[in-house]
Design a protein around this motif. Sequence first.
Motif, PDB file in Angstrom:
ATOM      1  N   VAL A  45     -12.886  10.077 -30.758  1.00 11.06           N
ATOM      2  CA  VAL A  45     -11.765   9.639 -29.928  1.00 11.06           C
ATOM      3  C   VAL A  45     -10.825  10.811 -29.654  1.00 11.06           C
ATOM      4  N   GLN A  46     -10.562  11.039 -28.358  1.00 15.05           N
ATOM      5  CA  GLN A  46      -9.657  12.103 -27.952  1.00 15.05           C
ATOM      6  C   GLN A  46      -8.232  11.594 -27.800  1.00 15.05           C
ATOM      7  N   SER A  47      -8.116  10.351 -27.322  1.00 15.88           N
ATOM      8  CA  SER A  47      -6.772   9.800 -27.179  1.00 15.88           C
ATOM      9  C   SER A  47      -6.804   8.285 -27.313  1.00 15.88           C
ATOM     10  N   LEU A  48      -5.658   7.756 -27.672  1.00 18.17           N
ATOM     11  CA  LEU A  48      -5.469   6.329 -27.869  1.00 18.17           C
ATOM     12  C   LEU A  48      -4.141   5.980 -27.216  1.00 18.17           C
ATOM     13  N   GLU A  49      -4.175   4.999 -26.322  1.00 13.34           N
ATOM     14  CA  GLU A  49      -2.950   4.589 -25.643  1.00 13.34           C
ATOM     15  C   GLU A  49      -2.765   3.096 -25.835  1.00 13.34           C
ATOM     16  N   LEU A  50      -1.552   2.696 -26.207  1.00  9.84           N
ATOM     17  CA  LEU A  50      -1.214   1.291 -26.359  1.00  9.84           C
ATOM     18  C   LEU A  50      -0.075   0.972 -25.402  1.00  9.84           C
ATOM     19  N   ARG A  51      -0.230  -0.140 -24.691  1.00  8.25           N
ATOM     20  CA  ARG A  51       0.790  -0.569 -23.743  1.00  8.25           C
ATOM     21  C   ARG A  51       1.093  -2.039 -24.005  1.00  8.25           C
ATOM     22  N   ALA A 107      -0.785  -9.156 -23.806  1.00  6.53           N
ATOM     23  CA  ALA A 107       0.237  -8.795 -24.801  1.00  6.53           C
ATOM     24  C   ALA A 107       0.116  -7.323 -25.145  1.00  6.53           C
ATOM     25  N   LEU A 108      -1.115  -6.816 -25.189  1.00  9.82           N
ATOM     26  CA  LEU A 108      -1.360  -5.422 -25.536  1.00  9.82           C
ATOM     27  C   LEU A 108      -2.606  -4.941 -24.809  1.00  9.82           C
ATOM     28  N   THR A 109      -2.493  -3.772 -24.187  1.00 14.46           N
ATOM     29  CA  THR A 109      -3.646  -3.127 -23.562  1.00 14.46           C
ATOM     30  C   THR A 109      -3.872  -1.829 -24.311  1.00 14.46           C
ATOM     31  N   ARG A 117     -18.249   9.071 -22.981  1.00 11.47           N
ATOM     32  CA  ARG A 117     -18.414   7.815 -22.248  1.00 11.47           C
ATOM     33  C   ARG A 117     -17.108   7.439 -21.560  1.00 11.47           C
ATOM     34  N   PRO A 118     -17.198   6.486 -20.635  1.00 15.23           N
ATOM     35  CA  PRO A 118     -15.969   6.055 -19.958  1.00 15.23           C
ATOM     36  C   PRO A 118     -14.974   5.459 -20.960  1.00 15.23           C
ATOM     37  N   ALA A 119     -13.719   5.502 -20.582  1.00 11.98           N
ATOM     38  CA  ALA A 119     -12.671   4.958 -21.452  1.00 11.98           C
ATOM     39  C   ALA A 119     -12.932   3.483 -21.730  1.00 11.98           C
ATOM     40  N   SER A 120     -12.670   3.073 -22.961  1.00 10.70           N
ATOM     41  CA  SER A 120     -12.758   1.662 -23.343  1.00 10.70           C
ATOM     42  C   SER A 120     -11.361   1.078 -23.214  1.00 10.70           C
ATOM     43  N   VAL A 121     -11.250   0.005 -22.442  1.00  2.00           N
ATOM     44  CA  VAL A 121      -9.964  -0.660 -22.274  1.00  2.00           C
ATOM     45  C   VAL A 121     -10.093  -2.053 -22.862  1.00  2.00           C
ATOM     46  N   ILE A 122      -9.243  -2.327 -23.830  1.00  2.00           N
ATOM     47  CA  ILE A 122      -9.287  -3.583 -24.571  1.00  2.00           C
ATOM     48  C   ILE A 122      -7.986  -4.318 -24.303  1.00  2.00           C
ATOM     49  N   GLU A 123      -8.095  -5.599 -24.016  1.00  2.00           N
ATOM     50  CA  GLU A 123      -6.907  -6.400 -23.751  1.00  2.00           C
ATOM     51  C   GLU A 123      -6.754  -7.472 -24.824  1.00  2.00           C
ATOM     52  N   VAL A 124      -5.529  -7.599 -25.317  1.00  4.14           N
ATOM     53  CA  VAL A 124      -5.198  -8.666 -26.248  1.00  4.14           C
ATOM     54  C   VAL A 124      -4.364  -9.663 -25.467  1.00  4.14           C
ATOM     55  N   MET A 156       0.148  -3.378 -33.773  1.00  2.32           N
ATOM     56  CA  MET A 156       1.532  -3.309 -33.313  1.00  2.32           C
ATOM     57  C   MET A 156       2.397  -2.390 -34.176  1.00  2.32           C
ATOM     58  N   LEU A 157       1.913  -2.019 -35.363  1.00  2.00           N
ATOM     59  CA  LEU A 157       2.660  -1.075 -36.194  1.00  2.00           C
ATOM     60  C   LEU A 157       2.795   0.287 -35.507  1.00  2.00           C
ATOM     61  N   LEU A 158       1.925   0.561 -34.529  1.00  5.20           N
ATOM     62  CA  LEU A 158       2.025   1.805 -33.769  1.00  5.20           C
ATOM     63  C   LEU A 158       3.084   1.719 -32.673  1.00  5.20           C
ATOM     64  N   LEU A 159       3.578   0.507 -32.417  1.00  6.85           N
ATOM     65  CA  LEU A 159       4.613   0.299 -31.393  1.00  6.85           C
ATOM     66  C   LEU A 159       5.822  -0.399 -31.998  1.00  6.85           C
ATOM     67  N   PRO A 160       6.475   0.228 -32.958  1.00 11.91           N
ATOM     68  CA  PRO A 160       7.588  -0.459 -33.628  1.00 11.91           C
ATOM     69  C   PRO A 160       8.737  -0.782 -32.687  1.00 11.91           C
ATOM     70  N   ASP A 161       8.844  -0.071 -31.571  1.00 10.43           N
ATOM     71  CA  ASP A 161       9.934  -0.308 -30.636  1.00 10.43           C
ATOM     72  C   ASP A 161       9.602  -1.335 -29.561  1.00 10.43           C
ATOM     73  N   ALA A 162       8.463  -2.058 -29.727  1.00 12.94           N
ATOM     74  CA  ALA A 162       8.082  -3.072 -28.734  1.00 12.94           C
ATOM     75  C   ALA A 162       8.838  -4.370 -28.919  1.00 12.94           C
ATOM     76  N   GLY A 163       9.618  -4.464 -29.975  1.00 17.47           N
ATOM     77  CA  GLY A 163      10.386  -5.684 -30.202  1.00 17.47           C
ATOM     78  C   GLY A 163       9.502  -6.799 -30.684  1.00 17.47           C
ATOM     79  N   ASP A 164       9.544  -7.925 -30.010  1.00 21.99           N
ATOM     80  CA  ASP A 164       8.760  -9.102 -30.385  1.00 21.99           C
ATOM     81  C   ASP A 164       7.278  -8.780 -30.280  1.00 21.99           C
ATOM     82  N   SER A 165       6.572  -8.865 -31.371  1.00 22.72           N
ATOM     83  CA  SER A 165       5.142  -8.511 -31.381  1.00 22.72           C
ATOM     84  C   SER A 165       4.254  -9.724 -31.206  1.00 22.72           C
TER      85      SER A 165
END
Length: 167
Positions: A45-51, A107-109, A117-124, A156-165
């Motif tokens: 894994v080169q990068s990990l993005e959470l939105r 709730a989380l992408t 390989r192409p990026a894996s995009v996972i949706e919660v 969600m511990l990687l996004l502590p500033d997301a507020g309501d998890s």
Amino acid sequence: MRVWTTIRLFLLLVCVLVLADWVWTHVNGSGEGKPVMWRIGTADVQSLELRHRSGVERRFTRTAEGWSAGDPARVNAALLLLASPEAMRRLPEVSADPSTFGFGQPALTITVVEPTRPASVIEVGDKTPDGSNCYVRQAGGDAIFLVPGSWFEALMLLLPDAGDSSG
């Protein structure tokens, strides 16, 4: 002489146990277990993005020194959660609108980038009505899985500033 006999018998027993396990697995199949949703090579894994749906985003990029942002232990733990997660179960093929499960605005992408390989995009999506599980899918995919809510909360511990998890 008895020591060598004991060692040989022990090795024979180990071989028999390994063979029995292999036969048991292949005869009974692995379909009895929980479905695996996808597989990601954590070392690649080169990068990990959470939105988060609130708009909070965080991107972690692997560098020679480790991860560009955040607590490396948390990022590595998140990658382990994402590597080959087992779902509680796969929902039967549904013809319902995916937004019914919260995929209209997830709730989380999670985007995982690997070089080969192409990026894996996972949706919660949303949490289940009882609040114990979350709906998850690969972006745009038809297969919808249930995962424990604790899986989502750990990410969600990687996004502590997301507020309501809540999902």
